[in-house]
Design an enzyme around this catalytic site. Structure first.
Site, mmCIF file in Angstrom:
data_model
loop_
_atom_site.group_PDB
_atom_site.id
_atom_site.type_symbol
_atom_site.label_atom_id
_atom_site.label_comp_id
_atom_site.label_asym_id
_atom_site.label_seq_id
_atom_site.Cartn_x
_atom_site.Cartn_y
_atom_site.Cartn_z
ATOM 1 N N GLU A 123 -6.232 7.624 7.473
ATOM 2 C CA GLU A 123 -5.191 8.506 8.020
ATOM 3 C C GLU A 123 -4.601 9.435 6.949
ATOM 4 O OE1 GLU A 123 -2.418 6.495 10.727
ATOM 5 O OE2 GLU A 123 -0.828 7.544 9.640
ATOM 6 N N CYS A 141 1.203 11.187 8.869
ATOM 7 C CA CYS A 141 2.098 10.757 9.938
ATOM 8 C C CYS A 141 3.536 10.762 9.413
ATOM 9 C CB CYS A 141 1.720 9.357 10.411
ATOM 10 S SG CYS A 141 2.697 8.808 11.828
ATOM 11 N N ARG A 178 3.973 0.649 2.542
ATOM 12 C CA ARG A 178 4.154 -0.494 3.442
ATOM 13 C C ARG A 178 3.904 -1.755 2.619
ATOM 14 N NH1 ARG A 178 2.274 -3.922 7.728
ATOM 15 N NH2 ARG A 178 0.046 -3.658 7.361
ATOM 16 N N THR A 203 5.849 9.011 10.211
ATOM 17 C CA THR A 203 6.387 7.651 10.068
ATOM 18 C C THR A 203 6.253 7.154 8.629
ATOM 19 O OG1 THR A 203 4.287 6.581 10.626
ATOM 20 C CG2 THR A 203 5.790 7.006 12.452
ATOM 21 N N ARG A 216 2.947 -6.904 12.971
ATOM 22 C CA ARG A 216 1.602 -6.430 13.336
ATOM 23 C C ARG A 216 0.683 -7.635 13.455
ATOM 24 N NH1 ARG A 216 0.360 -0.838 9.844
ATOM 25 N NH2 ARG A 216 2.126 0.307 10.696
ATOM 26 N N ARG A 273 -5.337 5.652 0.568
ATOM 27 C CA ARG A 273 -4.368 4.570 0.679
ATOM 28 C C ARG A 273 -4.673 3.684 -0.518
ATOM 29 N NH1 ARG A 273 -2.067 3.735 6.297
ATOM 30 N NH2 ARG A 273 -1.238 5.822 6.591
ATOM 31 N N GLU A 280 -2.472 -2.788 12.271
ATOM 32 C CA GLU A 280 -1.808 -2.125 13.398
ATOM 33 C C GLU A 280 -2.675 -2.204 14.656
ATOM 34 O OE1 GLU A 280 -1.343 2.099 12.842
ATOM 35 O OE2 GLU A 280 0.653 2.050 13.758
ATOM 36 N N ARG A 306 0.847 -1.207 0.000
ATOM 37 C CA ARG A 306 0.000 0.000 0.000
ATOM 38 C C ARG A 306 0.871 1.240 0.000
ATOM 39 N NH1 ARG A 306 1.744 3.257 4.409
ATOM 40 N NH2 ARG A 306 1.135 2.434 6.426
HETATM 41 P P1 ADP Z 1 -1.792 0.006 6.824
HETATM 42 O O1 ADP Z 1 -1.234 -1.217 6.207
HETATM 43 O O2 ADP Z 1 -2.513 0.843 5.842
HETATM 44 O O3 ADP Z 1 -0.755 0.734 7.603
HETATM 45 P P2 ADP Z 1 -3.047 -1.701 8.844
HETATM 46 O O4 ADP Z 1 -1.738 -2.215 9.318
HETATM 47 O O5 ADP Z 1 -4.015 -1.291 9.927
HETATM 48 O O6 ADP Z 1 -2.895 -0.415 7.895
HETATM 49 O O7 ADP Z 1 -3.704 -2.795 7.920
HETATM 50 C C1 ADP Z 1 -4.863 -2.497 7.222
HETATM 51 C C2 ADP Z 1 -5.577 -3.738 6.754
HETATM 52 O O8 ADP Z 1 -4.786 -4.406 5.800
HETATM 53 C C3 ADP Z 1 -5.870 -4.747 7.859
HETATM 54 O O9 ADP Z 1 -7.113 -5.351 7.615
HETATM 55 C C4 ADP Z 1 -4.785 -5.768 7.645
HETATM 56 O O10 ADP Z 1 -5.131 -7.054 8.120
HETATM 57 C C5 ADP Z 1 -4.697 -5.771 6.155
HETATM 58 N N1 ADP Z 1 -3.435 -6.311 5.656
HETATM 59 C C6 ADP Z 1 -2.195 -5.822 5.801
HETATM 60 N N2 ADP Z 1 -1.292 -6.598 5.211
HETATM 61 C C7 ADP Z 1 -1.971 -7.643 4.667
HETATM 62 C C8 ADP Z 1 -1.604 -8.787 3.916
HETATM 63 N N3 ADP Z 1 -0.332 -9.019 3.576
HETATM 64 N N4 ADP Z 1 -2.585 -9.627 3.540
HETATM 65 C C9 ADP Z 1 -3.879 -9.393 3.860
HETATM 66 N N5 ADP Z 1 -4.286 -8.331 4.559
HETATM 67 C C10 ADP Z 1 -3.349 -7.455 4.954
HETATM 68 N N1 ARG Z 2 0.429 8.170 16.567
HETATM 69 C C1 ARG Z 2 0.799 6.840 16.968
HETATM 70 C C2 ARG Z 2 2.104 6.909 17.723
HETATM 71 O O1 ARG Z 2 2.752 7.915 17.672
HETATM 72 C C3 ARG Z 2 0.933 5.896 15.778
HETATM 73 C C4 ARG Z 2 2.061 6.201 14.837
HETATM 74 C C5 ARG Z 2 2.321 5.190 13.745
HETATM 75 N N2 ARG Z 2 1.130 4.629 13.197
HETATM 76 C C6 ARG Z 2 0.402 5.210 12.267
HETATM 77 N N3 ARG Z 2 -0.719 4.608 11.907
HETATM 78 N N4 ARG Z 2 0.727 6.347 11.704
HETATM 79 O O2 ARG Z 2 2.483 5.946 18.384
#
Ligand code: ADP
Ligand code: ARG
Length: 368
Positions: free
Chosen positions: A231, A279, A288, A281, A319, A235, A324, A123
């Site tokens: 966020e 963010c 990601r 980060t 994660r 995305r 997250e 993403r």
């Molecule tokens: P982001 O990846 O945008 O930072 P999250 O970590 O919260 O946000 O993940 C968002 C969604 O994407 C969640 O439902 C997570 O389970 C899904 N997800 C992330 N990576 C994978 C993957 N490799 N396969 C399937 N679902 C995924």
């Molecule tokens: N704001 C939170 C922290 O500072 C999350 C930061 C990283 N995660 C994110 N989704 N941007 O711990």
């Protein structure tokens, strides 16, 4: 709360929360030298970290220009988090040519590491240049952004490769879905979680006006997805089960090039910092790249503690299976992704996922 009260609170919290980068990057002398408008903007950016002192980053930009206009603060925060110099400059590059650790064939094939087909996802965060970032958006802004995107999706819908449908959470939107349909999309990992339950995003203003202006576009084959109103404004992601990481990576790059040609979609970029995200980060690439992988050995105690301890020095984040701040799967499945986003190229990130998984698998195999 007045500025004086806020300043007193920051001074009290900072020593007790050394991990909170926003609190540590806040310099009262710099704040003092700012005009009233910039002071207000800086306070808004750090509100999440003040309200949630357990934060790691603790700040979000509210305008794309915050990274320039409040540069001494953000340069410090970016340097501290990404372990780069204060003068770091980011360069975007999706070309795998010559990337370190790339197998000779060019294929980042997990089967070559002895891994089975896994759910792979890449993403990127993107923000439209002519809207405030989500932390400073009004409800009208959020709905206007969604309407802008629905016009763009009407163009994508007729595209053979990316045609699909838009699902909105906005009350009264013609594409509005029910609560059950929303939950089914969350369970499918297509749609994002309810942001109004996230204290970091709430304090940042990013979760405001939930669920207005929120939704997601999904291609007919369900592997190309665009989130609207999380966020970041957008995305954009590709997700599929398989072993060749290049498939999701290349498809996302091709899709992004198509999306970027649609009228009205100009993405916020920083001359020095690359892709602009809410963010810090995520700054630079906003990317990601992850897989869902069972690690029964490293999670034998039912937690991700050991997996995290092994993954961290490999530059990998762990994660839960819901993303997250969610728990690991009952069978020990976790989400693994390279931690780096800034001062690294997109191509280096996908190669880092492949090479990191090789090392992580070796650790898991020792426990098998
Ligand atoms: P982001 O990846 O945008 O930072 P999250 O970590 O919260 O946000 O993940 C968002 C969604 O994407 C969640 O439902 C997570 O389970 C899904 N997800 C992330 N990576 C994978 C993957 N490799 N396969 C399937 N679902 C995924
Ligand atoms: N704001 C939170 C922290 O500072 C999350 C930061 C990283 N995660 C994110 N989704 N941007 O711990």
């Amino acid at each position: 709360m007045s500025f004086d009260q806020q300043l007193a609170r920051i001074a009290e919290l900072a020593p007790a929360h050394p991990q909170n980068i926003a609190l540590q990057s806040f310099d009262p002398a710099y704040f003092d030298g700012l005009d009233r408008d910039l002071q207000t903007r800086l306070m808004a950016c750090i509100n999440s970290g003040v309200e949630n002192p357990d934060s790691e980053m603790g700040c979000y930009a509210c305008q794309p220009s915050d990274y320039d206009d409040l540069r001494p603060f953000f340069a410090q925060a970016l340097a501290a988090y990404h372990k780069v110099g204060l003068d770091a400059r980011h360069v975007n590059d999706w070309s795998l040519d010559g990337v370190d650790g790339l197998p000779e064939s060019g294929a980042l094939d997990l089967a070559a590491l002895g891994l089975p087909a896994l759910s792979m996802r890449v993403r990127v965060g993107r923000n439209l240049a002519d809207f405030p970032l989500p932390g400073a958006m009004t409800q009208a802004d959020r709905v206007a952004l969604e309407n802008r995107m629905m016009a763009a999706f009407n163009i994508l819908i007729s595209n053979d490769d990316y045609g699909g449908s838009y699902h909105s959470l906005t009350p009264g939107n013609p594409n509005e879905i029910t609560a059950d349909q929303y939950q089914a999309l969350v369970n499918e990992h297509v749609m994002f979680k309810d942001m109004s339950a996230d204290t970091y995003l709430l304090a940042a203003g990013i979760a405001g006006d939930w669920p207005h202006g929120r939704g997601c576009y999904v291609s007919a084959d369900r592997s190309f997805i665009i989130w609207v109103g999380e966020e970041d404004h957008l995305r954009i992601m590709c997700m599929e089960k398989g072993t060749v990481l290049n498939r999701v990576f290349d498809r996302l790059k091709t899709a992004l090039d198509v999306v970027a040609t649609i009228d009205g979609l100009s993405f916020a970029m920083s001359a020095d910092y690359g892709v602009v995200t809410s963010c810090p980060t995520n700054m630079g690439t906003g990317m990601r790249a992850s897989v869902h992988i069972p690690l029964p050995g490293l999670t034998a105690d039912g937690t991700d503690a050991q997996a995290k301890a092994i993954a961290k020095p490999l530059g990998l984040s762990v994660r839960g299976v819901g993303g997250e701040h969610t728990p690991i799967g009952a069978d020990g499945t976790v989400d693994i992704s390279p931690s780096a986003r800034f001062c690294i190229t997109e191509a280096q990130i996908i190669a880092a996922l492949y090479n990191g998984l090789a090392l992580l698998k070796a650790e898991e195999d020792k426990l098998a």
